[in-house]
Design a protein around this motif. Sequence first.
Motif, PDB file in Angstrom:
ATOM      1  N   ASN A 187      19.914   4.261 -13.585  1.00 32.68           N
ATOM      2  CA  ASN A 187      19.758   3.781 -12.224  1.00 32.68           C
ATOM      3  C   ASN A 187      18.792   2.610 -12.195  1.00 32.68           C
ATOM      4  O   ASN A 187      17.695   2.691 -12.744  1.00 32.68           O
ATOM      5  N   ALA A 188      19.182   1.530 -11.527  1.00 28.19           N
ATOM      6  CA  ALA A 188      18.285   0.389 -11.404  1.00 28.19           C
ATOM      7  C   ALA A 188      17.112   0.728 -10.506  1.00 28.19           C
ATOM      8  O   ALA A 188      16.019   0.190 -10.670  1.00 28.19           O
ATOM      9  N   VAL A 189      17.300   1.588  -9.505  1.00 28.01           N
ATOM     10  CA  VAL A 189      16.238   2.009  -8.607  1.00 28.01           C
ATOM     11  C   VAL A 189      15.760   3.375  -9.051  1.00 28.01           C
ATOM     12  O   VAL A 189      16.458   4.379  -8.898  1.00 28.01           O
ATOM     13  N   THR A 190      14.572   3.425  -9.616  1.00 22.10           N
ATOM     14  CA  THR A 190      13.996   4.689 -10.061  1.00 22.10           C
ATOM     15  C   THR A 190      13.091   5.245  -8.973  1.00 22.10           C
ATOM     16  O   THR A 190      12.945   4.673  -7.897  1.00 22.10           O
ATOM     17  N   ALA A 191      12.458   6.386  -9.275  1.00 19.68           N
ATOM     18  CA  ALA A 191      11.603   7.024  -8.271  1.00 19.68           C
ATOM     19  C   ALA A 191      10.367   6.202  -7.971  1.00 19.68           C
ATOM     20  O   ALA A 191       9.791   6.302  -6.891  1.00 19.68           O
ATOM     21  N   GLN A 192       9.927   5.372  -8.914  1.00 18.72           N
ATOM     22  CA  GLN A 192       8.714   4.604  -8.733  1.00 18.72           C
ATOM     23  C   GLN A 192       9.040   3.131  -8.470  1.00 18.72           C
ATOM     24  O   GLN A 192      10.021   2.604  -8.982  1.00 18.72           O
ATOM     25  N   PRO A 193       8.229   2.459  -7.648  1.00 21.31           N
ATOM     26  CA  PRO A 193       8.490   1.051  -7.327  1.00 21.31           C
ATOM     27  C   PRO A 193       8.097   0.139  -8.483  1.00 21.31           C
ATOM     28  O   PRO A 193       6.957   0.168  -8.958  1.00 21.31           O
ATOM     29  N   VAL A 194       9.022  -0.687  -8.932  1.00 18.35           N
ATOM     30  CA  VAL A 194       8.777  -1.640 -10.011  1.00 18.35           C
ATOM     31  C   VAL A 194       9.263  -3.012  -9.557  1.00 18.35           C
ATOM     32  O   VAL A 194      10.399  -3.152  -9.101  1.00 18.35           O
ATOM     33  N   PHE A 195       8.379  -4.002  -9.680  1.00 18.70           N
ATOM     34  CA  PHE A 195       8.738  -5.379  -9.344  1.00 18.70           C
ATOM     35  C   PHE A 195       8.897  -6.155 -10.642  1.00 18.70           C
ATOM     36  O   PHE A 195       8.012  -6.126 -11.499  1.00 18.70           O
ATOM     37  N   VAL A 196      10.043  -6.825 -10.790  1.00 22.92           N
ATOM     38  CA  VAL A 196      10.368  -7.511 -12.038  1.00 22.92           C
ATOM     39  C   VAL A 196      10.344  -9.015 -11.830  1.00 22.92           C
ATOM     40  O   VAL A 196      10.996  -9.543 -10.923  1.00 22.92           O
ATOM     41  N   LEU A 197       9.567  -9.702 -12.661  1.00 22.84           N
ATOM     42  CA  LEU A 197       9.543 -11.159 -12.701  1.00 22.84           C
ATOM     43  C   LEU A 197      10.283 -11.582 -13.960  1.00 22.84           C
ATOM     44  O   LEU A 197       9.745 -11.528 -15.070  1.00 22.84           O
ATOM     45  N   ASP A 198      11.547 -11.977 -13.797  1.00 20.90           N
ATOM     46  CA  ASP A 198      12.300 -12.400 -14.963  1.00 20.90           C
ATOM     47  C   ASP A 198      11.948 -13.844 -15.311  1.00 20.90           C
ATOM     48  O   ASP A 198      11.147 -14.494 -14.643  1.00 20.90           O
ATOM     49  N   ARG A 199      12.588 -14.353 -16.353  1.00 18.87           N
ATOM     50  CA  ARG A 199      12.211 -15.672 -16.847  1.00 18.87           C
ATOM     51  C   ARG A 199      12.449 -16.758 -15.784  1.00 18.87           C
ATOM     52  O   ARG A 199      11.662 -17.699 -15.658  1.00 18.87           O
ATOM     53  N   GLN A 200      13.515 -16.608 -14.998  1.00 17.27           N
ATOM     54  CA  GLN A 200      13.796 -17.606 -13.967  1.00 17.27           C
ATOM     55  C   GLN A 200      12.693 -17.615 -12.913  1.00 17.27           C
ATOM     56  O   GLN A 200      12.218 -18.669 -12.498  1.00 17.27           O
ATOM     57  N   LYS A 201      12.254 -16.419 -12.482  1.00 19.82           N
ATOM     58  CA  LYS A 201      11.191 -16.349 -11.476  1.00 19.82           C
ATOM     59  C   LYS A 201       9.874 -16.904 -12.024  1.00 19.82           C
ATOM     60  O   LYS A 201       9.114 -17.543 -11.307  1.00 19.82           O
ATOM     61  N   LEU A 202       9.620 -16.651 -13.289  1.00 18.54           N
ATOM     62  CA  LEU A 202       8.399 -17.178 -13.898  1.00 18.54           C
ATOM     63  C   LEU A 202       8.417 -18.706 -13.883  1.00 18.54           C
ATOM     64  O   LEU A 202       7.417 -19.355 -13.560  1.00 18.54           O
ATOM     65  N   ASP A 203       9.560 -19.275 -14.233  1.00 20.76           N
ATOM     66  CA  ASP A 203       9.657 -20.741 -14.256  1.00 20.76           C
ATOM     67  C   ASP A 203       9.512 -21.336 -12.859  1.00 20.76           C
ATOM     68  O   ASP A 203       8.945 -22.418 -12.685  1.00 20.76           O
ATOM     69  N   GLU A 204      10.017 -20.637 -11.844  1.00 21.75           N
ATOM     70  CA  GLU A 204       9.982 -21.172 -10.485  1.00 21.75           C
ATOM     71  C   GLU A 204       8.570 -21.228  -9.903  1.00 21.75           C
ATOM     72  O   GLU A 204       8.333 -21.956  -8.936  1.00 21.75           O
ATOM     73  N   THR A 205       7.626 -20.481 -10.468  1.00 24.39           N
ATOM     74  CA  THR A 205       6.256 -20.541  -9.948  1.00 24.39           C
ATOM     75  C   THR A 205       5.589 -21.874 -10.244  1.00 24.39           C
ATOM     76  O   THR A 205       4.648 -22.275  -9.551  1.00 24.39           O
ATOM     77  N   GLY A 206       6.051 -22.559 -11.301  1.00 21.31           N
ATOM     78  CA  GLY A 206       5.463 -23.843 -11.650  1.00 21.31           C
ATOM     79  C   GLY A 206       4.147 -23.752 -12.386  1.00 21.31           C
ATOM     80  O   GLY A 206       3.545 -24.783 -12.691  1.00 21.31           O
TER      81      GLY A 206
END
Length: 970
Positions: free
Chosen positions: A57-76
């Motif tokens: 399951n992509a949604v588990t019991a605990q909240p997890v926020f994922v910063l993938d490589r694209q999101k990392l690059d977009e921060t600048g």
Amino acid sequence: MNVQRKTLTRAIRASLMASLVAMPLMAAAQDAAPDTTDPTRTLDAVTVTGTRIKQTNAVTAQPVFVLDRQKLDETGVQTVGEVLQQLTSSGQALNAKFNSSGNFGYPPDGGGIGAGSAQVDLRHLGSKRVLVLVDGIRWVNESSASGVSGSADVNTIPLAIVERIEVLEDGASSIYGSDAIAGVVNVITRRNFEGVQLNGYYGEYSRGGETTEASVTIGGGGEKFNAVFAASYYEQKSIGSGEWEQSSYPTPGTGVRGGSSGTPQGRYTFCDPSRPAGSLGFCDPAGDFWYDVTLDDGTTTPVWNPADPDAGTYHGFTGADRFNFAPYNLLLTPSKRKSIFASVNYDLSENVRLHAKALYNNRTSTNQAAPEPIFVGPFAGTGGIADTIVIHEDNPYNPFGITLDPASNFGWVTRRPVEVGPRIFSQDVDTSYINIGLDGIWNVGNGYSWDVNAVHSENKAEQRFTNGYNVAKLKLALGDPAVCAQVPGCVPLDLFGGQGRPMTQEMIDYIRTTQIDSSKQTLDILSANITGDLFAIGDRYAGFAAGVEHRKYQGDFNPDPLRQSGESQDSFAAAVSEDYDVSEVYAEGNFPLLSTLDVSAALRYSDYSTFGGATTGKLGFRWQPVEDLVLRGTYSEGFRAPNLGELYGLTQFGATLVDPCGSTGSPGPASPDFAAGCLAQGAGPNFEQANTQITTFTGGNPNLQPEESDSYTFGVVYAPSWAEGMSWSERMDFELSYYNHEIDGAIQARDLQALLEACLRAGGTAASSPSCAPFTRQASGNLNPPENFLDNLGTIETDGLDVKVNWASPEWGWGRLTAGLQATTVFDYRAVDIDGNESQREVGIEVNDSAIPDWQTNVSLGWSLGDWSVNWTSRYISAVDEYCSNVPVPEAPGCMGGVEKNTLGSTTFHDMQVNWSDAFALEGLKFSLGVNNVFDKEPPVCLTCSLNGYDAGTYDLPGSFWYVRADYRF
């Protein structure tokens, strides 16, 4: 809480007993990333931070926020620390904007200053309560070269090696052990990388501070192996405080404190019983009326006539004479980092693989402060040699014609020799990491994944402090010249000539000294884990994970011998060389009770050599009543073991105190609440506090017990099917997550400001209140250095809500749009110590260079078409207030006329990035151009913040930052 803890522990033990009987003690390594674009999509089994059980399951019991490589690059940005500190769940944490060496001394926790490092704070609970992992393995804590820290420097992990970052926004001590109270940051490194990637980056703030980064990543493999190698270089140049008007002058309205009494012209406070009364006062042996004078500007030869003091070259010292130290400081500290990384996986057999990983990172960085002031005499309040110095009447530069003796007639002499140059603190930090182990599949039943790891990591730092002074030599050079003449190199010292008669090079060379401090932390880990399916429940399987881990921590702090002997003008510190070890066993299970309902449980037992055993548990559920909707929640126990600095450190700290008996630049009388207490302590109605930084003796406590915590989360994830495949929407999802943390036995020193105010309100004497125990005063009324050691003193409670929304359009003829929102609102934050004193730190309040805004919100908009894309991000921080009672300059705008609070208005920073893929017709080349803080928004003025007049942990640097990046992969 103990009854609740025991009940939960018994429940989890019962639910996991069957799995504990026959499990091999091993678990799964971190695997491929979950697809977070569709939170209800069924996936292949993967491991997600927060559980060691492989999930489908992509949604588990605990909240997890994922910063993938694209999101990392977009921060600048180009550092892990900057990325994490932009999260809306992030609190104040150390970064390059803190020019934090100098007369701050050493914080009470024994961890040192951490100059040049970057830390991560979640939920405003402090970086020590956040666990940092790399590929699921605990990362070594930093060496600050000024103590033994309990926090990790996340900038020891170069961004070039990062595949994604997973942030668990929940407590996880039962899964990972100590420190995971506020959450977990798990940095996943590149593993299955093919080809070569070259990256170049250049950026610059509008006030300077160029940033350069370059990296190369090479990956590939064959039938039985794959490997990744990466090397990177990062350089950030400095920006001086003088480049920004707000941080250039310590005057009301700039947010910088009102200057220093350590001035180039000198300040002289003494008593001469032979002199007559005059406009500069008269001699009162009780200390109420002494000379408090400074040299007139432009004076080349000091003139002092005891028979007529007003006729000389001196005048009474006032706030207007204070020294502007601000331009010597830094808005942004310089840093260079060089790193290499290698990862290799080799199949020994069909089911067994050898893995090895290694990293080396070197960081050099610098802090700078104004030239070190010389403070001698009892009013200096150092608690050391400087307080006892006698200035002999035969000193050839002493214009007063009498011996200045702390036992009778001497307050202090202060002098800031700008001719010596600024204080420079240079750090050189090495981080090394090696992990060797095996992982594989055990083909029994449905198959089990396992791994074993042996890890050695080390963080070693050296700090070189130049342009400081040897206090023992100051004592000789100011004493009897006949004694000085017998000591090689000693020459009488001139503290009396001001800028018109600067110190000679011979004087400077005798008292100046370079001090070298060093520290080292090592972490050794042996672990074994296993995960798989336990037994069938209906048409699904119960999953489990279990494992054992042994860790050994070693910490060493070697302050310069002058610090250890008390001969450093900068501050005192004691050496530390200690270690401890911990052995742990854990198990967790996930049980599908219904076709739509899963229940999870975890239990961990830890045995520490320092305090004994601790057991923590966790329960969670995941309910998906319909395809589009997931409800989830957790309850977890947590703990944080005291680190080596907290157990064994012994240092001085320059605590900032506003004395209610008469603040700096504003002599009494005190307010009615404090007047009686001040008088009882000997601070009369005309008392003026000499300095806001009061030297405090602080340190560890070997009898500390772990902090304990209870954490709750409840969340809703909704991905409506009616918004999929529509003409206006390809997908949409919503997430709400409530969190609640309560920490008992929080390790801290007492809040000296609150304690002093409580003491004075109660009458000011030890007989009237236990709060008065740390406080005594000199004859002048100034506070003596209090003692303030660590203990399990605090209770901290906080709760709030995270909101996340994502939307993406279909491909239209003119492009594709995306939008996202990440927001955090803090409902409550309350910290109370064992004495019942409630901390000023609360929601919507700025205090101690740290704010807890009601709301922090990041909104992102994106457009893409073919090889082009544009991203726009707005980062909003709601308004906060600061207490005017904490402002040492009463006439500061915003706090005039009896106003209780000054408001720091809401702030929004806007970032933009344009990307061009296959740029210049070269396949694999991506070119990016961006500006962070597009509209040059300045942070709000902070009147109580210690340096540069703004909160560097909450707001961006003043000015825009533009950058260009080229990324070529082939």
